[in-house]
Each structure stands twice: as C-alpha cells, then as structure tokens.
Design a protein around this motif. Structure first.
Motif, PDB file in Angstrom:
ATOM      1  N   CYS A 174      -6.310   7.315 -21.275  1.00  0.00           N
ATOM      2  CA  CYS A 174      -7.606   7.967 -21.417  1.00  0.00           C
ATOM      3  C   CYS A 174      -7.451   9.150 -22.367  1.00  0.00           C
ATOM      4  CB  CYS A 174      -8.025   8.446 -20.027  1.00  0.00           C
ATOM      5  SG  CYS A 174      -9.455   9.499 -19.969  1.00  0.00           S
ATOM      6  N   ILE A 209      -9.277  12.889 -23.306  1.00  0.00           N
ATOM      7  CA  ILE A 209     -10.278  13.885 -22.914  1.00  0.00           C
ATOM      8  C   ILE A 209     -10.367  14.878 -24.067  1.00  0.00           C
ATOM      9  CG2 ILE A 209     -10.899  15.661 -21.242  1.00  0.00           C
ATOM     10  CD1 ILE A 209      -8.945  14.237 -19.269  1.00  0.00           C
ATOM     11  N   VAL A 217     -13.380  10.640 -22.516  1.00  0.00           N
ATOM     12  CA  VAL A 217     -14.179  11.583 -21.741  1.00  0.00           C
ATOM     13  C   VAL A 217     -14.508  12.753 -22.647  1.00  0.00           C
ATOM     14  CG1 VAL A 217     -14.099  13.244 -19.842  1.00  0.00           C
ATOM     15  CG2 VAL A 217     -13.151  10.940 -19.539  1.00  0.00           C
ATOM     16  N   GLU A 218     -15.797  13.141 -22.676  1.00  0.00           N
ATOM     17  CA  GLU A 218     -16.177  14.299 -23.470  1.00  0.00           C
ATOM     18  C   GLU A 218     -16.284  15.492 -22.529  1.00  0.00           C
ATOM     19  OE1 GLU A 218     -18.615  14.062 -27.458  1.00  0.00           O
ATOM     20  OE2 GLU A 218     -19.954  14.285 -25.765  1.00  0.00           O
ATOM     21  N   VAL A 246      -8.984  11.631 -13.607  1.00  0.00           N
ATOM     22  CA  VAL A 246     -10.344  11.393 -14.102  1.00  0.00           C
ATOM     23  C   VAL A 246     -11.038  10.411 -13.172  1.00  0.00           C
ATOM     24  CG1 VAL A 246     -11.764  10.678 -16.049  1.00  0.00           C
ATOM     25  CG2 VAL A 246      -9.513  11.660 -16.477  1.00  0.00           C
ATOM     26  N   PHE A 266     -14.262   8.397 -13.011  1.00  0.00           N
ATOM     27  CA  PHE A 266     -15.385   7.989 -13.873  1.00  0.00           C
ATOM     28  C   PHE A 266     -16.667   7.809 -13.089  1.00  0.00           C
ATOM     29  CE2 PHE A 266     -11.853   7.112 -16.625  1.00  0.00           C
ATOM     30  CZ  PHE A 266     -12.333   7.502 -17.860  1.00  0.00           C
ATOM     31  N   GLY A 270     -17.970  11.211 -12.537  1.00  0.00           N
ATOM     32  CA  GLY A 270     -18.011  12.087 -13.708  1.00  0.00           C
ATOM     33  C   GLY A 270     -17.252  13.385 -13.488  1.00  0.00           C
ATOM     34  N   VAL A 296     -13.451  15.451 -13.903  1.00  0.00           N
ATOM     35  CA  VAL A 296     -12.047  15.577 -14.317  1.00  0.00           C
ATOM     36  C   VAL A 296     -11.405  16.662 -13.473  1.00  0.00           C
ATOM     37  CG1 VAL A 296     -10.456  16.035 -16.216  1.00  0.00           C
ATOM     38  CG2 VAL A 296     -12.719  15.179 -16.707  1.00  0.00           C
ATOM     39  N   PHE A 347     -18.353  15.744 -16.288  1.00  0.00           N
ATOM     40  CA  PHE A 347     -18.685  15.217 -17.625  1.00  0.00           C
ATOM     41  C   PHE A 347     -19.844  14.239 -17.496  1.00  0.00           C
ATOM     42  CE2 PHE A 347     -15.271  12.438 -16.100  1.00  0.00           C
ATOM     43  CZ  PHE A 347     -15.720  11.163 -16.407  1.00  0.00           C
ATOM     44  N   TYR A 406     -21.788   7.841 -19.520  1.00  0.00           N
ATOM     45  CA  TYR A 406     -22.186   7.130 -20.741  1.00  0.00           C
ATOM     46  C   TYR A 406     -23.639   6.707 -20.594  1.00  0.00           C
ATOM     47  CZ  TYR A 406     -17.164   6.577 -21.575  1.00  0.00           C
ATOM     48  OH  TYR A 406     -15.840   6.801 -21.791  1.00  0.00           O
TER      49      TYR A 406
END
Ligand code: SF4
Lengths: 167, 417
Positions: A83, A85, A105-106, A119, A121, A124, A126, A137, A140
């Motif tokens: 991943c 980040i 990941v942004e 992380v 997902f 969302g 981290v 985060f 999507y």
C-alpha cells in the motif's frame, strides 16, 4: 482487495517522480520482479535489497509525478509493497495503481522510517501503531470502488465487453 | 453558467451534463502507445479476449529505437509483432517515424475537438491544436484498444492569460516555465489548463506545442489552446477525417485565473531537480558538458532554426558536446533542405536521426557522474539523463545553442543581439 493491511513504513518526501521509482534505463521489460530489483535505485540503493513483502510506502505530496510508465506501480508491487500512503498523487500514477490493483491512500500522516502502520480500508482509518495515532481518509468514489472490487480495470473491462456484446 | 473546454467535451462525449469531480465514461478518437508502454498494454489486451478497434490504435516505437540492446530489441519486436498479428496499419517503423507526439500531430491524427489518449505522459501536447488529450497507463490503453472508451474524472480548470509582446529569444518554452515556476510541479494537479490571450494567439503552433507539452510538469491532466486559422492551415492537407472545434464559453467558470505580461518574461532556465526551479538564464552561471537540442518539447524545425541562427559561423565550445535530434523524419528533411543540419555540423555538433534517446537518459547522450547538461527537453529530475549525480538544466533552443557556444549557461543575448 484486502480490507486491512499492516506493514512497516518506508519514508519518502515530496514529488517522488517515476524516474526515481524506476529509472528509465530499466524500462526494457514489463516484468514486476525484474523491475523491483531497480526500484528507487538512484535515491535509496538499499531499497530493493531490504524491502519485505507487505511493507508500506509513506510519502508527501505529488507522489508518482512524471512519466506515464505503469512500470512504476508494477515495480512497487513486484517489491511486495502492499500500500502507498501519500498526501497527494500525480494523476497518471493514481490511475495506473488503481487500474492494476495497488492500493493508495490519500492522507497526511506522521510516520518515521520503520514505524508499524495499519490501514483499515473499510473504515477509512490509518493507524501508526508505533506512535499510537490515527488519521481518517476519504473513501474512493463509487466508480473507483467498483473498479477495485472487480479486481482492477481488466476484469471490469471484460465484464463491460461481455455486457455490451449481449447488448 | 458558461462551460469550460473540459466540461464541454465531456458533456458531448458522455451524453449528459457533467460537473467537475464526476467520473464519466467517454468515447476516445485515438489511443497511442510507444515501445516502452506498448508491451504491457499488449499483454493486458490479450487477457481481454477481444478484437482490437484497429483504426483507433496507433503504435509508435520511439523511446529505444534504433534498439539500444537486446532487451529493447525484444520490446520493439513485440510491438511489431502485435501490429502484424492484429493487422494494425498505424504502426510507424523508425525510418518513417520519430518521436510519438510529433508524429501524432504531423500525421493528422490530432485535430480540434478530438479526445485522444496515449500511454505517455506528454500526450497532453495535442491540446496545442485544440484537442483534449491526456496521458494514461498501459492497462487502460489496452482496454481502449478493445472498447474505444475510458473513464475520466472531469477536471476543474484554471486559466492562464498572457498579453504583451515576447522579448527577443523568448519562446513558448519560457511561458510554460514561467507558469510552472509560479504554481509548482503540482500547481495544476488533476486540473485542466486553458492558456490564452493575445500573446498566445500570436504564437506559432510550434510554440503552442511546447507549452501544451509541459502541462504534465505542473501536474495537469490536459492543456487547451483555442484553435484558430493557424491551426486550420497547419492541418490542411494532413488531417485525417473531419473535425469540429470545441471552444470554452466566454463566461465559463474557472477555479483560478493567472495573468501575465509576456513582455516581462526573459529567457528562463529550470535548474535541477524540478521543472519548477525556474530562474532567468542570465542568473545562472554554470559550466556545461553537454547541450541537447531535441524531443517532443523542442525538436521541431522552428526550434532548430532558432538554434541555428545562433550557431551559424560559431563553434561548440571546447570540452562541450552538442547533440541535435530532430523530432521526426519530416523535420529532419526540412532542416536538411534549409541547411540547418549543415550549420550544426559545421559547428561540430553531433546530429542524429529522430529518437527519444537521451531525453529520458535512455541512450545516445547519457550523462556521467557529475556532468551537467543544458537541454531543450521537459524534465530535470534526479538522473533523468543519466547518472544520479548528473544535472539537467531545461531551457529554450536559443539558450541551449548559446550555452553550447559559450560552454556555460548564458542568456542568448551574450552571443547574438
Ligand atoms: S522526447 Fe522525451 S519527453 Fe518526449 S516522448 Fe520521448 S522521452 Fe518522452
């Protein structure tokens, strides 16, 4: 996509370009493992030797700027990176990674080299396990999530092609 | 409310009214891949089990041709084999071709109002002719081979307005370097750029191409310059099929607006290691080992003319090598006809046939540790043209030529008036 990833951080700065990720002289093969042998060769020569499967990259702004070479996310995947980040991504790198299944990941997180990162997902989130800190985060958008759930652009396109054939 | 160019083209192609941030699927007119990005695309395409949309696909080997080694020969062969297997006629062998983006425009694939993608980041160049064009990856190129469409996130748009007359020895290169120097390498991330104003209308297409070429160096998705009579006359006799321009509305809504007086812009240089590290050429006093003139940024005949004007009757400085690479066969021939190549050769510059070559540190002009190049290309990242301890300064063709003559980076006014 695995919904929870845990790994050890490799720390990078801003504007890590694709020539740093995989120098152009090695673009003579699309093979991820061969490419991985030269990942970050000019800026972190120790990377390809010490990277372990499951490691995570943590970077600043504009990660992956420069060329359109899909060899960049391929090299990272070949090296076992699970991943990335970063605070922000260059757009072609972003597309390529999503399309071939490298999770991005942004988020603007605080991490040092070798910190343990988790992380999540689905939620969302981290977490820097070494520092005991969390960051949220954004998910999507719907279309990208569908792409990811489909396993990337190739399975998605296959499905669309057969749907279009059926009319 | 008015619409930007990006909004209008995606409205049209997706058959609805789009808003920035929307993800839409849109039909594309052409998809291009080169010898580096092609092989992964071919692999992905074979997994789709589909017939290719032959007329939309363009295959151009340019990065490592003529092949530099066995691995690159195998890669180029994969492209040739793919073209043969699927009977794709838009394949251009090295002797008839050149740098992919230059060919796309010269051969008339690019035209106003078209939507074109390419597996090369400098595909944004075609916005100079009023197309919407953007770089994509290999896997997505493969899906376009099969489906003729692709997903796009509708971008926000910034506008950049230039008025005023250009100073002597100032070109499109300096305008785009000015922008990147101001907004940074992610200053237009994910965005569409519209570049306009009286200075831009007065520019020749070659300068507009240089400007659009480097949009990616500001992180942009595409760059648009409104097509006009000059565009039509460039395309006359070369364009494939018909085209219809799409122009932004007068009252379009822009995210940001930047205004420049072009008369205040001197010849500029981007120092290592980012294209945004921009300073006037006159302020950089650095000895050089190599001067490179070529690439999809500045390898056109207008660029060779600008450099030849300075090189004429002069010599490349001792200890410096100059490499001149016209971007296509057509440009090479024109330069030959005009005697430009002779001027370079008389100056002891090395002239090569069209290729990407040293622009990406591939071959034919790679730098040794500690060496410094002034280059008319678009990137000066760490190790871009060779060893990680080599350095690249980006500049316009006149600065490249003047620096070759002086042996250090100079403003061309030090050599010609
Ligand atoms: S000339 Fe340079 S920038 Fe242009 S396509 Fe070739 S390698 Fe890329």
């Amino acid at each position: 996509m695995k919904m929870i990833i845990e790994g050890i951080a490799w720390k990078f700065g801003d504007n890590i370009d694709t020539d740093q990720i995989i120098p152009a002289e090695y673009l003579v093969t699309p093979d991820p493992e061969e490419l991985a042998r030269h990942a970050f060769e000019k800026i972190r020569p120790e990377f390809s030797k010490s990277v372990k499967s499951g490691d995570i990259l943590v970077a600043g702004t504009n990660f992956g700027c420069g060329s359109s070479r899909e060899h960049a996310p391929r090299a990272l995947m070949g090296a076992g990176i699970s991943c990335v980040i970063a605070r922000s991504y260059a757009r072609i790198f972003f597309r390529n990674s999503i399309n071939i299944g490298l999770p991005l990941v942004e988020a603007d997180i605080d991490a040092d080299e070798n910190d343990a990162i988790k992380v999540d997902f689905e939620n969302g989130l981290v977490t820097n396990l070494s520092k005991n800190k969390n960051w949220r985060f954004p998910p999507y958008n719907e279309f990208l999530q569908k792409l990811i759930d489909n396993g990337g652009l190739i399975p998605y396109a296959k499905e669309r092609l057969s749907a279009e054939r059926r009319g | 409310m008015g619409r930007t160019f990006a909004e209008k083209i995606f409205d049209k192609r997706s058959g609805g009214k789009v808003a920035s941030g929307d993800v839409v699927e849109a039909a594309v007119d052409y998809v291009m891949v080169n010898d580096v990005t092609g092989p992964p695309a071919f692999e992905a395409f074979e997994m789709l089990g589909a017939e290719p949309l032959r007329n939309k696909i363009i295959l151009i080997p340019d990065h490592y041709v003529p092949n530099k080694d066995v691995a690159s020969a195998i890669q180029a062969k994969r492209m040739r084999d793919f073209a043969m297997k699927w009977k794709i006629k838009n394949y251009f062998e090295i002797g008839e071709g050149g740098v992919c983006h230059q060919l796309m425009m010269e051969l008339g694939y690019v035209a106003p109002g078209r939507l074109i993608v390419g597996a090369d980041s400098h595909t944004c160049t075609y916005g100079a002719l009023g197309a919407f064009s953007t770089g994509i990856g290999s896997t997505e190129a493969a899906t376009v081979f099969a489906r003729g469409k692709l997903w796009f996130r509708v971008p926000k748009t910034d506008e950049f307005i230039f008025t005023g007359r250009l100073k002597k020895n100032v070109f499109g290169k300096d305008l785009i370097l000015r922008i990147i120097g101001d907004i940074g390498v992610d200053g237009a991330l994910y965005k569409s750029m519209e570049v306009k104003g009286s200075t831009i209308s007065n520019l020749e297409l070659s300068d507009r191409m240089t400007i659009a070429n480097m949009a990616i160096e500001a992180g942009a998705k595409n760059l648009f310059i409104a097509p006009d009579k000059k565009t039509d006359s460039y395309l006359k006799g070369i364009v494939k099929g018909k085209y219809r321009a799409i122009l932004p509305d007068e009252n379009a809504q822009y995210d940001r607006r930047y205004e420049y007086d072009a008369a205040n812009i001197p010849p500029l240089v981007a120092a290592p290691y980012l294209p945004s590290n921009v300073k006037p050429a006159s302020e950089i006093d650095v000895k050089i080992d190599q001067a490179y003139l070529g690439s999809c940024t500045n390898g056109r005949v207008e660029d060779l003319r600008a450099a030849a004007r300075i090189m004429k009757g002069r010599r490349v400085a001792n200890g410096v090598r100059m490499i001149v690479v016209p971007a296509s066969k057509k440009i090479f021939e024109q330069a030959m006809k005009e005697g430009l190549l002779k001027i370079f050769m008389d100056a002891d510059a090395y002239v090569s046939g069209p290729t990407c070559g040293a622009c990406l540190g591939g071959y034919m002009g790679v730098l040794a540790p500690g060496e410094v190049a002034v280059s008319s290309t678009n990137r000066n990242f760490v190790g871009r043209m060779g060893h990680k301890e080599s350095k690249v300064y980006l500049a316009n063709p006149a600065v490249v030529a003047a620096s070759a003559v002086k042996g250090r980076i100079v403003d061309p006014s030090e050599v010609v008036k």
